[in-house]
Write an enzyme that holds these catalytic residues in place. Structure first.
Site, PDB file in Angstrom:
ATOM      1  N   TRP A   6       0.840  -1.216   0.000  1.00 54.83           N
ATOM      2  CA  TRP A   6       0.000   0.000   0.000  1.00 54.83           C
ATOM      3  C   TRP A   6       0.860   1.244   0.000  1.00 54.83           C
ATOM      4  O   TRP A   6       0.577   2.215  -0.700  1.00 54.83           O
ATOM      5  CB  TRP A   6      -0.965  -0.017   1.185  1.00 54.83           C
ATOM      6  CG  TRP A   6      -1.868  -1.206   1.162  1.00 54.83           C
ATOM      7  CD1 TRP A   6      -1.969  -2.177   2.109  1.00 54.83           C
ATOM      8  CD2 TRP A   6      -2.803  -1.573   0.116  1.00 54.83           C
ATOM      9  NE1 TRP A   6      -2.893  -3.122   1.725  1.00 54.83           N
ATOM     10  CE2 TRP A   6      -3.422  -2.773   0.514  1.00 54.83           C
ATOM     11  CE3 TRP A   6      -3.156  -0.998  -1.103  1.00 54.83           C
ATOM     12  CZ2 TRP A   6      -4.377  -3.426  -0.269  1.00 54.83           C
ATOM     13  CZ3 TRP A   6      -4.114  -1.635  -1.889  1.00 54.83           C
ATOM     14  CH2 TRP A   6      -4.706  -2.824  -1.472  1.00 54.83           C
ATOM     15  N   ASP A  13      -1.812   6.717   6.441  1.00 58.85           N
ATOM     16  CA  ASP A  13      -2.820   5.756   5.991  1.00 58.85           C
ATOM     17  C   ASP A  13      -3.075   4.804   7.159  1.00 58.85           C
ATOM     18  O   ASP A  13      -2.246   3.957   7.462  1.00 58.85           O
ATOM     19  CB  ASP A  13      -2.281   5.012   4.761  1.00 58.85           C
ATOM     20  CG  ASP A  13      -3.217   3.895   4.283  1.00 58.85           C
ATOM     21  OD1 ASP A  13      -4.280   3.678   4.900  1.00 58.85           O
ATOM     22  OD2 ASP A  13      -2.878   3.238   3.273  1.00 58.85           O
ATOM     23  N   LYS A  55     -11.822  -2.084   6.533  1.00 60.25           N
ATOM     24  CA  LYS A  55     -10.977  -2.939   7.372  1.00 60.25           C
ATOM     25  C   LYS A  55     -11.477  -2.902   8.811  1.00 60.25           C
ATOM     26  O   LYS A  55     -11.784  -3.933   9.386  1.00 60.25           O
ATOM     27  CB  LYS A  55      -9.512  -2.493   7.302  1.00 60.25           C
ATOM     28  CG  LYS A  55      -8.944  -2.361   5.892  1.00 60.25           C
ATOM     29  CD  LYS A  55      -8.692  -3.691   5.239  1.00 60.25           C
ATOM     30  CE  LYS A  55      -8.377  -3.645   3.749  1.00 60.25           C
ATOM     31  NZ  LYS A  55      -7.467  -2.625   3.268  1.00 60.25           N
TER      32      LYS A  55
HETATM   33  C1  LIG Z   1      -6.818  -2.121   2.007  1.00 57.64           C
HETATM   34  C2  LIG Z   1      -5.846  -1.032   2.155  1.00 57.64           C
HETATM   35  C3  LIG Z   1      -5.752   0.008   1.220  1.00 57.64           C
HETATM   36  C4  LIG Z   1      -6.568   0.048  -0.059  1.00 57.64           C
HETATM   37  O1  LIG Z   1      -7.882   0.336   0.225  1.00 57.64           O
HETATM   38  P1  LIG Z   1      -8.981   0.495  -0.921  1.00 57.64           P
HETATM   39  O2  LIG Z   1     -10.128   1.055  -0.142  1.00 57.64           O
HETATM   40  O3  LIG Z   1      -9.234  -0.866  -1.486  1.00 57.64           O
HETATM   41  O4  LIG Z   1      -8.485   1.426  -1.953  1.00 57.64           O
HETATM   42  C5  LIG Z   1      -4.838   1.024   1.453  1.00 57.64           C
HETATM   43  N1  LIG Z   1      -4.064   1.020   2.553  1.00 57.64           N
HETATM   44  C6  LIG Z   1      -4.126   0.042   3.473  1.00 57.64           C
HETATM   45  C7  LIG Z   1      -3.237   0.095   4.671  1.00 57.64           C
HETATM   46  C8  LIG Z   1      -5.015  -1.016   3.299  1.00 57.64           C
HETATM   47  O5  LIG Z   1      -5.080  -1.991   4.216  1.00 57.64           O
END
Ligand SMILES: *Cc1c(COP(=O)(O)O)cnc(C)c1O
Length: 357
Positions: free
Chosen positions: A102, A169, A193
């Protein structure tokens, strides 16, 4: 129906009471005799949902009105682009650390829009640790990090003090533990998540860092548009925001981040202790950087895998297959996963060792 223990990495488990309220709202929302899915997002009942969803983030992070919260579509992946679009200047550069897939994707997008310095990376050892010892330069436009690496199972246990705006993030560990939110200037998280269903992404930003990119901004990609529009510049992801709001309300009513952090620590300790004790399994990352959210482990002999898959079925364990980049197993211990689910996984591992070791 026997209970399934849901270790899915994402979209992940939600509290049963949230699922019940969400399904009720699909039929009759707020005693309006209308479905939440068929009313205006500008109706007073829905505006109240959005306001609460935004306020709950500020409450749980304990920040004041110098921060703004809004919900967008496009996933956390759109934030990989919106962050540099809003914060990166033409002559300046952004500083990133690369801790996995990511983070790499975030870096890729920023490089399309401007200059990027990667301060540190753990790619040399397949992202099995969190790099440290780097210095954040004071002339960068911003610093970007990923608090929890969902695929590799590493987690930043502490955060550097940044002389420039710090962007994080937090998609896979948002509100799983206490962080000092005031140290961050922008936090984003795809909801699916640890805070709700797929379809909305939470962004919390300190207003004072915006408006400096020098770019002529497209409206939809400009954070200020969504602040001015109170997260309703256009039709928001109505239902995902509602379910995220319910999940945050559930968290707050039960005791908030301090409450869940204790439980999350118990769950992680229970599972990591078993991984370390059990001769049939081994952890994949360095111990001090182990994630409390995504626990990755491998069978110590390849032939164990097919047998443990069978054992997992008899214990009703779902979603423990590792990401294809790591293999083996990944158990995601998100907020809504109860301790007894982790106990079921540990019991299965113990029985497996008795039978096969
Ligand atoms: C799943 C995830 C993403 C991507 O998320 P999307 O909503 O599918 O774009 C980005 N960063 C982290 C840390 C993730 O776990």
């Amino acid at each position: 129906m026997s209970k399934i223990h849901n270790f899915s990495a994402g979209p992940g488990i939600l509290p049963p009471e949230v699922l019940k309220q969400a399904s009720d709202a699909c039929i009759n929302f707020d005693n309006m005799n209308l479905s939440l899915l068929e009313i205006s997002h500008r109706s007073k009942n829905y505006v109240a949902v959005m306001d609460e969803a935004r306020q709950l983030v500020k409450d749980l992070f304990e920040v004041g009105d110098d921060y703004e919260v809004f919900y967008l579509g496009g996933g956390a992946s759109l934030q990989f682009a919106m962050v540099p679009y809003n914060l990166l200047t033409e002559k300046g550069y952004a500083a990133y650390i690369n801790t996995g897939v990511w983070a790499s994707k975030a870096i890729k997008e920023a490089k399309i829009l401007g200059n990027v310095k990667v301060l540190a990376s753990s790619e040399d050892k397949s992202f099995t640790y969190i790099p440290n010892g780097y210095e954040i330069p004071s002339d960068a436009d911003y610093f970007h990090c990923t608090s929890n690496n969902t695929i590799y199972g590493t987690q930043m246990k502490s955060f550097p003090k940044s002389p420039v705006p710090m962007v994080c993030d937090m998609s896979s560990d948002l509100f799983s533990r206490r962080v000092n939110a005031k140290d961050f200037d922008l936090i984003y998280a795809g909801a699916q998540k640890n805070m709700g269903p797929a379809g909305s992404t939470m962004v919390m930003v300190k207003k004072s860092i915006l408006g400096k990119s020098g770019r002529k901004m497209l409206s939809m990609l400009d954070y200020q548009t969504h602040i001015k529009g109170e997260s309703m510049y256009n039709t928001p992801p109505v239902f995902p925001v509602y379910v995220s709001m319910l999940t945050l309300r559930w968290l707050k009513q039960n005791g908030g981040v301090d409450w869940i952090e204790k439980i999350n620590q118990q769950k992680a300790d229970l599972l990591y202790n078993e991984i370390d004790r059990n001769s049939c399994f081994a952890g994949t990352v360095v111990k001090e950087d182990r994630s409390n959210m995504n626990v990755c482990f491998l069978p110590t002999k390849p032939e164990y895998e097919a047998e443990f898959d069978k054992m997992a079925k008899t214990y009703s364990l779902s979603g423990i297959k590792g990401h294809r980049d790591v293999g083996g197993y990944r158990a995601s211990l998100y907020n809504a996963l109860p301790l007894d689910s982790v106990q079921a996984l540990v019991d299965a591992m113990k029985e497996f060792e008795k039978k096969f070791a």
